[in-house]
Motif scaffolding. Structure first.
Motif, short mmCIF file in Angstrom:
data_model
loop_
_atom_site.label_atom_id
_atom_site.label_comp_id
_atom_site.label_asym_id
_atom_site.label_seq_id
_atom_site.Cartn_x
_atom_site.Cartn_y
_atom_site.Cartn_z
N LYS A 46 0.82 -1.22 0.00
CA LYS A 46 0.00 0.00 0.00
C LYS A 46 0.85 1.27 0.00
CE LYS A 46 -3.77 -2.30 2.34
NZ LYS A 46 -4.57 -2.39 3.54
N TRP A 47 2.19 1.13 -0.02
CA TRP A 47 3.07 2.29 0.01
C TRP A 47 3.06 3.01 -1.32
CZ3 TRP A 47 8.10 0.18 2.72
CH2 TRP A 47 7.80 -0.13 4.05
N GLU A 48 3.56 4.25 -1.30
CA GLU A 48 3.59 5.08 -2.50
C GLU A 48 4.69 4.61 -3.46
OE1 GLU A 48 3.83 9.78 -3.74
OE2 GLU A 48 3.39 9.23 -1.67
N LEU A 49 4.36 4.70 -4.76
CA LEU A 49 5.32 4.35 -5.80
C LEU A 49 6.44 5.38 -5.85
CD1 LEU A 49 6.02 2.53 -8.29
CD2 LEU A 49 4.75 4.22 -9.65
N VAL A 50 7.68 4.92 -5.82
CA VAL A 50 8.84 5.78 -6.00
C VAL A 50 9.18 5.84 -7.49
CG1 VAL A 50 11.31 6.04 -5.52
CG2 VAL A 50 9.75 5.33 -3.69
N ALA A 51 9.25 4.68 -8.13
CA ALA A 51 9.55 4.63 -9.56
C ALA A 51 9.34 3.22 -10.11
CB ALA A 51 10.99 5.06 -9.82
N PRO A 52 8.93 3.13 -11.36
CA PRO A 52 8.92 1.84 -12.05
C PRO A 52 10.26 1.64 -12.75
CG PRO A 52 7.83 3.46 -13.40
CD PRO A 52 8.28 4.17 -12.14
N ALA A 53 10.54 0.42 -13.18
CA ALA A 53 11.77 0.14 -13.93
C ALA A 53 11.56 -1.10 -14.77
CB ALA A 53 12.94 -0.06 -12.98
N GLN A 54 12.39 -1.23 -15.78
CA GLN A 54 12.39 -2.43 -16.60
C GLN A 54 13.82 -2.92 -16.67
OE1 GLN A 54 10.39 -2.13 -20.36
NE2 GLN A 54 11.43 -3.91 -21.18
N GLU A 55 14.01 -4.17 -16.35
CA GLU A 55 15.34 -4.79 -16.40
C GLU A 55 15.43 -5.63 -17.66
OE1 GLU A 55 19.13 -5.80 -15.03
OE2 GLU A 55 17.74 -4.49 -14.02
N ALA A 56 16.44 -5.37 -18.45
CA ALA A 56 16.63 -6.12 -19.70
C ALA A 56 17.20 -7.51 -19.41
CB ALA A 56 17.57 -5.33 -20.61
N ALA A 57 17.54 -8.21 -20.47
CA ALA A 57 18.12 -9.55 -20.33
C ALA A 57 19.37 -9.47 -19.45
CB ALA A 57 18.49 -10.09 -21.71
N PRO A 58 19.68 -10.44 -18.68
CA PRO A 58 19.08 -11.75 -18.66
C PRO A 58 17.85 -11.87 -17.76
CG PRO A 58 20.93 -11.78 -17.17
CD PRO A 58 20.86 -10.39 -17.78
N LEU A 59 17.61 -10.89 -16.88
CA LEU A 59 16.50 -11.02 -15.94
C LEU A 59 15.14 -10.79 -16.59
CD1 LEU A 59 18.02 -9.34 -12.77
CD2 LEU A 59 17.79 -11.77 -13.29
N ASN A 60 15.06 -9.82 -17.52
CA ASN A 60 13.83 -9.57 -18.24
C ASN A 60 12.65 -9.37 -17.28
OD1 ASN A 60 12.36 -9.15 -20.58
ND2 ASN A 60 11.78 -11.30 -20.74
N GLU A 61 12.74 -8.33 -16.45
CA GLU A 61 11.74 -8.09 -15.41
C GLU A 61 11.12 -6.70 -15.53
OE1 GLU A 61 13.42 -10.67 -11.64
OE2 GLU A 61 14.04 -8.59 -11.80
N LEU A 62 9.90 -6.62 -15.04
CA LEU A 62 9.26 -5.34 -14.74
C LEU A 62 9.38 -5.16 -13.23
CD1 LEU A 62 5.97 -5.58 -16.84
CD2 LEU A 62 8.06 -4.33 -17.39
N ARG A 63 9.68 -3.92 -12.82
CA ARG A 63 9.90 -3.67 -11.39
C ARG A 63 9.18 -2.41 -10.95
NH1 ARG A 63 16.39 -4.83 -10.82
NH2 ARG A 63 16.28 -7.05 -11.29
N ALA A 64 8.84 -2.40 -9.69
CA ALA A 64 8.28 -1.20 -9.08
C ALA A 64 8.92 -1.05 -7.70
CB ALA A 64 6.76 -1.33 -8.92
N VAL A 65 9.39 0.16 -7.40
CA VAL A 65 9.96 0.44 -6.09
C VAL A 65 8.96 1.32 -5.35
CG1 VAL A 65 11.83 1.54 -4.81
CG2 VAL A 65 12.33 0.21 -6.88
N VAL A 66 8.62 0.89 -4.14
CA VAL A 66 7.74 1.66 -3.27
C VAL A 66 8.51 2.04 -2.02
CG1 VAL A 66 5.62 0.59 -4.17
CG2 VAL A 66 6.75 -0.42 -2.18
N GLY A 67 8.07 3.10 -1.34
CA GLY A 67 8.76 3.54 -0.14
C GLY A 67 7.80 3.88 0.97
N ASN A 68 8.30 3.76 2.21
CA ASN A 68 7.49 4.19 3.34
C ASN A 68 7.46 5.72 3.36
OD1 ASN A 68 10.04 4.86 4.38
ND2 ASN A 68 9.80 3.68 6.27
N ASP A 69 6.71 6.30 4.29
CA ASP A 69 6.55 7.75 4.34
C ASP A 69 7.88 8.48 4.50
OD1 ASP A 69 3.81 7.50 4.05
OD2 ASP A 69 3.39 7.67 6.20
#
Length: 168
Positions: A46-69
């Protein structure tokens, strides 16, 4: 002057207590990360989004970083180093093409949840940060945690060991 000093001490004690609560918010030691003793913080989804990210190969991931207040305030204020009590959580999923819209990406299977907890005293040997990496809600093995600080130290020491930049 005395009131300012006392207020500063109180803030430091509260920040350390907050970080300690997030670093070990479970009574089950099997839920704590090896090396740092960090757990998944309650309510982090439920924390606020700090930033999204996309990791290329080899991990090939979508990421979201959230932070506390505390983290969000530090980002907004441009405050470095981050204050004690800062907690950042990175959620990661396999990068998957949307079946409904060919040019869109969607999260696939969850891969990891990673946690950084700032406590300059407790984690002095690792730049003031404790790290946790979790797979299916359970801490990853010790070898996976041994890479955390080395990677942050080698690449983003000048940003208080934090990769993620604020996405306004």
């Amino acid at each position: 002057m005395r009131k300012i000093i006392l207020a500063s001490l109180a803030v430091g004690v509260v920040s350390s207590a907050v970080a300690a609560a997030f670093a070990a918010n479970t009574s089950n030691p099997d839920q704590l990360s090896p090396i740092y003793g960090v757990s998944l913080p309650d309510g982090y989804r439920k924390w606020e989004l700090v930033a999204p990210a996309q990791e290329a190969a080899p991990l090939n991931e979508l990421r979201a970083v959230v932070g506390n207040d505390i983290a969000v305030k530090a980002y907004r204020d441009g405050k470095l180093p981050f204050p004690d009590g800062t907690v950042l959580v990175k959620l990661a999923w396999k990068h998957t093409q949307s079946p409904e819209f060919e040019s869109a990406s969607i999260p696939g299977a969850a891969t990891t949840v990673q946690v950084m907890v700032k406590d300059a005293t407790k984690y002095a040997a690792s730049g003031g940060w404790g790290f946790g990496r979790f797979i299916d809600g359970k801490p990853a093995d010790r070898a996976q945690h041994e890479t955390c600080f080395a990677c942050h130290e080698g690449r983003v020491k000048q940003r208080d060991y934090v990769f993620t930049k604020w996405a306004p």
